[in-house]
Design an enzyme around this catalytic site. Structure first.
Site, PDB file in Angstrom:
ATOM      1  N   CYS A 118      62.767  12.769 109.617  1.00 29.89           N
ATOM      2  CA  CYS A 118      61.892  13.210 108.542  1.00 29.89           C
ATOM      3  C   CYS A 118      61.978  12.279 107.345  1.00 29.89           C
ATOM      4  O   CYS A 118      62.952  11.543 107.177  1.00 29.89           O
ATOM      5  CB  CYS A 118      62.261  14.637 108.110  1.00 29.89           C
ATOM      6  N   CYS A 409      62.864  20.705 106.067  1.00 25.56           N
ATOM      7  CA  CYS A 409      63.774  21.850 106.165  1.00 25.56           C
ATOM      8  C   CYS A 409      64.740  21.938 104.998  1.00 25.56           C
ATOM      9  O   CYS A 409      65.537  22.872 104.929  1.00 25.56           O
ATOM     10  CB  CYS A 409      64.539  21.804 107.482  1.00 25.56           C
ATOM     11  N   GLU A 411      67.423  20.194 104.005  1.00 24.38           N
ATOM     12  CA  GLU A 411      68.857  19.942 104.059  1.00 24.38           C
ATOM     13  C   GLU A 411      69.266  18.564 103.551  1.00 24.38           C
ATOM     14  O   GLU A 411      70.448  18.309 103.347  1.00 24.38           O
ATOM     15  CB  GLU A 411      69.411  20.138 105.483  1.00 24.38           C
ATOM     16  N   CYS A 420      65.628  11.163 106.403  1.00 24.51           N
ATOM     17  CA  CYS A 420      66.895  11.793 106.770  1.00 24.51           C
ATOM     18  C   CYS A 420      67.421  11.109 108.028  1.00 24.51           C
ATOM     19  O   CYS A 420      66.696  10.440 108.751  1.00 24.51           O
ATOM     20  CB  CYS A 420      66.738  13.289 106.969  1.00 24.51           C
ATOM     21  N   CYS A 735      63.831  24.307 114.574  1.00 27.21           N
ATOM     22  CA  CYS A 735      64.634  24.957 113.565  1.00 27.21           C
ATOM     23  C   CYS A 735      64.160  26.388 113.372  1.00 27.21           C
ATOM     24  O   CYS A 735      63.097  26.777 113.836  1.00 27.21           O
ATOM     25  CB  CYS A 735      64.576  24.204 112.248  1.00 27.21           C
ATOM     26  N   CYS A 740      60.306  21.899 111.598  1.00 25.12           N
ATOM     27  CA  CYS A 740      60.604  20.536 112.039  1.00 25.12           C
ATOM     28  C   CYS A 740      60.009  20.200 113.397  1.00 25.12           C
ATOM     29  O   CYS A 740      59.847  21.062 114.247  1.00 25.12           O
ATOM     30  CB  CYS A 740      62.110  20.332 112.117  1.00 25.12           C
TER      31      CYS A 740
END
Length: 743
Positions: A118, A409, A411, A420, A735, A740
């Site tokens: 992502c 998401c 995180e 990410c 997820c 995702c």
């Protein structure tokens, strides 16, 4: 010189190690990450997938890429590849689903961005720079409105998810839309999708050319490539701004070269959707821009453009478009944009929407009321993201000062153009298999670090990755592992605590002290591995290292609970949907699994798998249905404090009677949670629900009816029957929030 795993070593591991497959693990793997082998006319087996993945990663080490490698370093990396192979093969840990699918393929070599799940982009005029896509009417250093939309479109088509920011700081930089554009999309009868394209608004190319020869217009002939689609869309967007393209009234886009619906897409895989969704997207985008004539684009306009692009990518049948839109909590148009049900159904479903809050923000009741109605918006605390790693390490002013948003998401905190970069450890499995956890986290860290040396396609990405080297080492099975290891949950109770800022007393969580010490040691192992490897490579240490991803498909492989989330129940029936032509169906039937037609979709079969939570028989087990909203917030705070220096992906679920607690908990944890979303708890009171709680007795009864291994039966059947390409599990997500891409 390339690192290769020997057949002898692989056979040795296969004879010594049994992968920790979950009840759905092998089936999920076979339909999600096993690539087709043309030379063998079948899909990969697990040992072949792991070999591909490990070799694709270990050879990203820049010392290998540089050419001649000293023998000592070569042997060290060879040994590391072998240990990494054993770790992943055993399912004690895995790279991201993206890496399981792409690592070691030609696609990785051709597409520099292929290994990252992502991305994040700020929606403001930007220069394309020295990137693989630069429209021919622009200079590389010339800012253009189209650039962030092109970045988003490109990454979505590569299978990535994209977060984007439409806060005032970005949107205010947009110039006024000063040109209305007549869009003409052309298609020739040579394209077999001519009929549906005409219905979507396209015009016969031959007739148009014959009657409009010599007329002034901006023109693009869309090439049958990802870059071709992006560049045509960029021209359409930029044509509305005279300082970018010059005076224009008409844009002509010829889509004849786009491959017809159903043809194979090489590289990422799957089949083409044909030109029709692209045509529909172009007309819709032009409508949004024309309606903004005479003013600047708003946050809602820009989110609509991103959503329309995402809708088009979803129509490709291969990739789920994952987007998160980040706006301001005081931007009424943004906060309420999904209340327009017609546009919600048309395209605004394509993103989850969250708001970026400041330390001064206190309007939590308004946010909580909206969440109670439709599960949005989530909250992102940019002050915590920019100035904190782990909360236990205190405020570190500007430690992540260039961060502007998150991945879909939530995180991973990300700067403009940054991806990410995830790897997931299952401590429950790793400890059961007696792995040295320092080695596990070292292997995970080094794997993710090597991904940062990919040949990235966009200049903004190359620059920020070289600077940050951000990685995200995650854990799943957290709840089951803590319960099994320590006999208690992370949160052991609550006590009164006074909040001097609000003047109120709240119930603060009491944490498991033993878990604090062990999680601290895990974090230390990651930091040490990064420092050692960065020194060896002569690069910067990573700006941040750890996270908790939501997981989903990957955690199903090992059969463990997802991220920080609680198991649905002790014993459940998990229903998975398959295409009715899938040759796995007869194998599962032969093995004794219950199979029936899907009540909602044609050509789809539903298979029931009995699943037992890892911690089902342990004292203090609590299910997702029973865990309180307070304990979920506290669990996220624990992990943000002692483990994650990035963020913790947490979708807090709540029951109707807990709605009134949301605002207070947001306020209580305003300095503890970097990114939080909530959803109403979804039970199982409908036909063929994905998950249905059952009793222990029912679980034992169903298990007793299962007579064999699907893997063994399937492989025996397919010695006689040809396997099929391009089969996937229907409607799976990676997820808990569904945000995702699967791979």
């Amino acid at each position: 010189m390339q690192i290769k795993l020997s057949d002898t070593y692989i056979e040795k591991i296969k004879s010594e190690v049994t992968p920790h497959w979950g009840e759905l693990g092998w089936v999920t793997y076979k339909r999600t990450y096993a690539r087709w082998l043309e030379d063998k006319n079948r899909s990969e087996n697990w040992d072949e997938t792991v070999k591909r993945v490990v070799e694709g990663n270990i050879n990203l080490d820049p010392r290998i890429q540089a050419g001649a490698v000293p023998a000592e370093i070569y042997h060290e990396l060879q040994h590391e590849a072998e240990r990494l192979y054993k770790l992943i093969y055993s399912l004690a840990a895995t790279p991201s689903g993206r890496n399981l699918w792409i690592s070691g393929t030609d696609y990785q070599d051709r597409v520099g961005d292929a290994l990252n799940n992502c991305w994040f982009i700020s929606i403001r005029p930007q220069a394309y720079g020295n990137s693989h896509i630069v429209p021919d009417y622009l200079k590389k250093d010339q800012p253009a409105v189209s650039m962030p939309f092109s970045f988003l479109f490109d990454q979505l088509m590569k299978g990535g998810g994209v977060g984007f920011s439409v806060v005032e700081e970005n949107i205010s930089q947009m110039p006024e839309v000063d040109q209305k554009i007549e869009l003409v999309v052309l298609i020739s009868k040579k394209n077999k999708d001519y009929g549906t394209a005409i219905e979507a608004g396209a015009v016969d190319a031959d007739e148009w050319y014959s009657t409009h020869e010599g007329e002034s217009a901006l023109f693009a002939e869309t090439q049958d490539t990802r870059e071709g689609w992006v560049e045509s869309n960029a021209l359409l967007i930029d044509s509305h701004f005279s300082k970018t393209t010059g005076k224009a009234e008409r844009v002509i886009i010829d889509v004849t070269k786009i491959r017809e619906k159903g043809q194979r897409i090489h590289g990422f895989g799957g089949v083409a959707a044909g030109p029709t969704p692209f045509i529909e997207m172009l007309y819709s985008i032009n409508t949004v821009l024309n309606e903004a004539y005479g003013r600047k684009l708003t946050s809602v306009d820009c989110t609509d453009l991103c959503n329309l692009i995402g809708k088009n990518v979803v129509a490709g049948n291969v990739r789920r478009s994952a987007e998160i839109a980040l706006g301001s909590p005081v931007d009424h148009g943004f906060v309420t944009m999904k209340q327009d049900k017609e546009k919600l159904m048309d395209h605004r479903w394509a993103s989850n929407n969250s708001v970026i809050v400041s330390p001064e923000f206190d309007e939590y009741e308004t946010i909580a009321d909206s969440i109670a109605k439709n599960g949005e918006p989530g909250i992102v605390n940019m002050d915590l993201i920019r100035n904190y790693g782990r909360l236990a390490d205190g405020r570190q002013e500007g430690i992540d000062g260039e961060a502007e948003g998150t991945n879909p998401c939530g995180e991973i905190s990300l700067s403009n153009g940054e991806p990410c970069n995830l790897f997931e450890v299952f401590p429950l499995v790793a400890e059961d298999q007696e792995w040295d956890m320092n080695e596990v986290f070292s292997l995970a860290t080094r794997y993710a670090k090597r991904v940062t040396f990919s040949n990235y396609d966009w200049e903004i990405s190359r620059n920020i990755i070289n600077k940050n080297r951000r990685i995200g080492i995650s854990m799943s099975s957290i709840q089951d592992w803590i319960l099994k290891r320590f006999g208690q949950r992370l949160v052991t109770g609550f006590h009164d605590q006074y909040d001097s800022e609000t003047g109120k007393t709240f119930k603060a969580a009491t944490f498991n002290d033993n878990a604090v010490q062990v999680v601290n040691s895990f974090y230390g192992a990651v930091l040490q591995a990064d420092q050692d490897y960065s020194r060896d490579l002569g690069c910067r240490t990573s700006i941040k290292h750890t996270t908790v991803k939501p997981s989903g498909t990957v955690s199903k492989l090992a059969g463990v609970s997802e991220g920080m989330h609680f198991s649905f129940d002790k014993y459940i029936i998990q229903r998975i949907r398959f295409q009715d032509s899938d040759p796995l169906i007869p194998a599962m039937k032969e093995a004794g699994y219950h199979i029936e037609k899907d009540a909602y979709s044609e050509n789809t079969m539903v298979v029931e798998f009995p699943v037992k939570a890892e911690g089902a028989e342990l004292k203090n087990f609590v299910s997702a249905n029973d865990v309180s909203i307070e304990e979920q917030f506290a669990t996220q705070a624990f992990l943000q404090t002692y483990w994650a220096d990035n963020s913790v992906s947490c979708t807090v679920t709540f029951h109707p009677e807990e709605k009134k607690k949301i605002a207070g908990l947001f306020r209580q944890y305003r300095n503890s949670c970097k990114s939080t979303s909530l959803l109403p708890y979804s039970g199982h009171g409908f036909v063929q629900a994905p998950k249905e709680p059952i009793s222990r007795e029912k679980y034992i009864e169903i298990k007793a009816a299962i007579k064999g291994s699907v893997q063994a039966i399937y492989q025996a059947m397919n010695q006689e029957l040809n396997e099929q390409k391009d089969l996937e599990i229907v409607d799976q997500t990676d997820c808990i929030s569904g945000a995702c891409p699967v791979r």
